[in-house]
Design a protein around this motif. Structure first.
Motif, short mmCIF file in Angstrom:
data_model
loop_
_atom_site.label_atom_id
_atom_site.label_comp_id
_atom_site.label_asym_id
_atom_site.label_seq_id
_atom_site.Cartn_x
_atom_site.Cartn_y
_atom_site.Cartn_z
N VAL A 1 7.86 26.70 24.89
CA VAL A 1 8.43 28.06 24.87
C VAL A 1 8.81 28.44 23.44
O VAL A 1 8.57 29.57 22.99
CB VAL A 1 9.65 28.14 25.80
CG1 VAL A 1 10.40 29.46 25.60
CG2 VAL A 1 9.23 28.01 27.26
N ARG A 2 9.40 27.50 22.71
CA ARG A 2 9.79 27.77 21.33
C ARG A 2 8.58 28.05 20.44
O ARG A 2 8.72 28.73 19.41
CB ARG A 2 10.58 26.59 20.77
CG ARG A 2 11.95 26.40 21.40
CD ARG A 2 12.67 25.22 20.80
NE ARG A 2 13.88 24.88 21.53
CZ ARG A 2 14.65 23.84 21.26
NH1 ARG A 2 14.32 23.02 20.25
NH2 ARG A 2 15.73 23.59 21.97
N ARG A 3 7.44 27.55 20.84
CA ARG A 3 6.21 27.84 20.10
C ARG A 3 5.67 29.22 20.44
O ARG A 3 4.66 29.64 19.88
CB ARG A 3 5.14 26.80 20.44
CG ARG A 3 5.37 25.42 19.86
CD ARG A 3 4.15 24.54 20.07
NE ARG A 3 2.98 25.10 19.38
CZ ARG A 3 2.17 24.42 18.60
NH1 ARG A 3 2.40 23.14 18.37
NH2 ARG A 3 1.13 24.98 18.03
N GLY A 4 6.31 29.90 21.38
CA GLY A 4 5.89 31.24 21.75
C GLY A 4 4.93 31.29 22.92
O GLY A 4 4.36 32.35 23.21
N LEU A 5 4.75 30.16 23.60
CA LEU A 5 3.83 30.12 24.74
C LEU A 5 4.55 30.57 26.02
O LEU A 5 5.69 30.19 26.26
CB LEU A 5 3.29 28.70 24.93
CG LEU A 5 2.39 28.20 23.81
CD1 LEU A 5 2.25 26.70 23.87
CD2 LEU A 5 1.02 28.86 23.93
N PRO A 6 3.88 31.37 26.85
CA PRO A 6 4.48 31.73 28.13
C PRO A 6 4.43 30.54 29.08
O PRO A 6 3.36 29.97 29.32
CB PRO A 6 3.60 32.88 28.63
CG PRO A 6 2.29 32.70 27.95
CD PRO A 6 2.58 32.03 26.64
N VAL A 7 5.58 30.15 29.60
CA VAL A 7 5.68 29.00 30.50
C VAL A 7 6.29 29.46 31.82
O VAL A 7 7.36 30.07 31.83
CB VAL A 7 6.53 27.87 29.89
CG1 VAL A 7 6.70 26.72 30.91
CG2 VAL A 7 5.89 27.34 28.61
N ILE A 8 5.59 29.19 32.91
CA ILE A 8 6.12 29.44 34.25
C ILE A 8 6.58 28.10 34.80
O ILE A 8 5.79 27.17 34.95
CB ILE A 8 5.05 30.06 35.17
CG1 ILE A 8 4.50 31.35 34.57
CG2 ILE A 8 5.63 30.33 36.55
CD1 ILE A 8 3.33 31.94 35.35
N ASP A 9 7.87 28.00 35.09
CA ASP A 9 8.49 26.72 35.41
C ASP A 9 8.74 26.60 36.92
O ASP A 9 9.47 27.41 37.50
CB ASP A 9 9.81 26.61 34.65
CG ASP A 9 10.44 25.23 34.75
OD1 ASP A 9 10.01 24.43 35.60
OD2 ASP A 9 11.37 24.96 33.97
N ALA A 10 8.14 25.59 37.54
CA ALA A 10 8.32 25.38 38.98
C ALA A 10 9.77 25.03 39.32
O ALA A 10 10.24 25.35 40.41
CB ALA A 10 7.38 24.29 39.48
N ASP A 11 10.47 24.37 38.40
CA ASP A 11 11.89 24.07 38.65
C ASP A 11 12.70 25.36 38.73
O ASP A 11 13.59 25.51 39.58
CB ASP A 11 12.44 23.16 37.56
CG ASP A 11 11.89 21.74 37.65
OD1 ASP A 11 11.49 21.32 38.76
OD2 ASP A 11 11.87 21.05 36.62
N GLU A 12 12.41 26.30 37.83
CA GLU A 12 13.08 27.60 37.88
C GLU A 12 12.73 28.33 39.18
O GLU A 12 13.59 28.95 39.81
CB GLU A 12 12.66 28.45 36.68
CG GLU A 12 13.32 29.82 36.65
CD GLU A 12 12.83 30.69 35.50
OE1 GLU A 12 13.21 31.88 35.47
OE2 GLU A 12 12.06 30.20 34.66
N ALA A 13 11.47 28.23 39.57
CA ALA A 13 11.04 28.85 40.82
C ALA A 13 11.79 28.26 42.01
O ALA A 13 12.25 28.99 42.90
CB ALA A 13 9.54 28.67 41.01
N ALA A 14 11.94 26.93 42.02
CA ALA A 14 12.64 26.28 43.12
C ALA A 14 14.09 26.73 43.20
O ALA A 14 14.62 26.96 44.29
CB ALA A 14 12.56 24.76 42.96
N ARG A 15 14.73 26.87 42.04
CA ARG A 15 16.12 27.36 42.05
C ARG A 15 16.19 28.78 42.60
O ARG A 15 17.11 29.13 43.35
CB ARG A 15 16.71 27.29 40.64
CG ARG A 15 16.99 25.88 40.15
CD ARG A 15 17.79 25.88 38.86
NE ARG A 15 17.04 26.41 37.74
CZ ARG A 15 16.27 25.69 36.94
NH1 ARG A 15 16.14 24.39 37.15
NH2 ARG A 15 15.63 26.24 35.92
N ALA A 16 15.21 29.61 42.23
CA ALA A 16 15.21 31.00 42.67
C ALA A 16 15.02 31.12 44.18
O ALA A 16 15.71 31.91 44.84
CB ALA A 16 14.13 31.78 41.93
#
Length: 200
Positions: free
Chosen positions: A22-37
């Motif tokens: 992410v810090r490199r500017g790449l778009p990252v979709i995170d399954a852990d974030e999805a699970a929390r949501a």
């Protein structure tokens, strides 16, 4: 849009590697974030979990008690299968929606960070998959010392996933995080450069 997978085992440092991307500017979709949501208070997913596992998985404020749920599910294959049947379809739908949003913005590439990538869906559809690696002994030590897990619980969580040695054999793109954390940024840069060159 090209899809790049990022996976690993629990305690290998996948989340830290994702943050570096992410810090490199790449778009990252995170399954852990999805699970929390999809398990947030008031969500349909949490309601289904309570129906399946009981209200004991809730905190006093009505949020999901993740440690309690893990204690109930991990180590019991039937319960784990029921947990996955509730959570995984909702996680996939959440991630697909984020991917559509990125595609609409014209992003040429996206990284999907998925702990159970090989276990749940396999590598089909990905242009490349990166595996964050640390030996099993390091996984166990990190879970006990950094996350405060009991050794038996840590062993059960590791055993519920495909062995990390097997995962590393499934891709040429292995991010070695068996050493100190301060070595991880250079290792992520090294492997990402290989992936980018291969997809150019």
């Amino acid at each position: 849009m090209k899809l790049v997978g990022l996976t690993g085992g629990i305690g290998t440092g996948k989340s830290a590697a994702a943050e570096l991307l992410v810090r490199r500017g790449l778009p990252v979709i995170d399954a852990d974030e999805a699970a929390r949501a999809v398990q947030a208070a008031g969500s349909e997913g949490l309601a289904e979990l309570v129906k399946e596992f009981g209200s004991e998985i809730l905190t006093e404020t009505g949020d999901l008690d993740r440690q309690r749920l893990a204690a109930l599910a991990f180590g019991d294959p039937d319960r784990l299968a029921r947990l996955n049947a509730i959570v995984h379809p909702r996680v996939r739908a959440w991630m697909a929606e984020r991917q559509r949003e990125l595609a609409d913005r014209g992003e040429p590439m996206v990284v999907q960070s998925i702990p159970l990538l090989y276990e749940a869906r396999g590598a089909e559809g990905f242009s490349a998959v990166m595996v964050v690696y640390a030996p099993r002994a390091a996984q166990l030590q990190r879970l006990v010392e950094q996350r405060g897990m009991a050794p038996a619980d840590a062993e059960a969580r590791i055993a519920a996933q495909l062995p990390i040695e097997e995962k590393r054999r499934l891709t040429p793109y292995v991010i070695d995080n068996s050493g100190p954390l301060d070595r991880l940024p250079a290792e992520v840069d090294r492997v990402w450069s290989q992936v980018a060159a291969g997809l150019a």
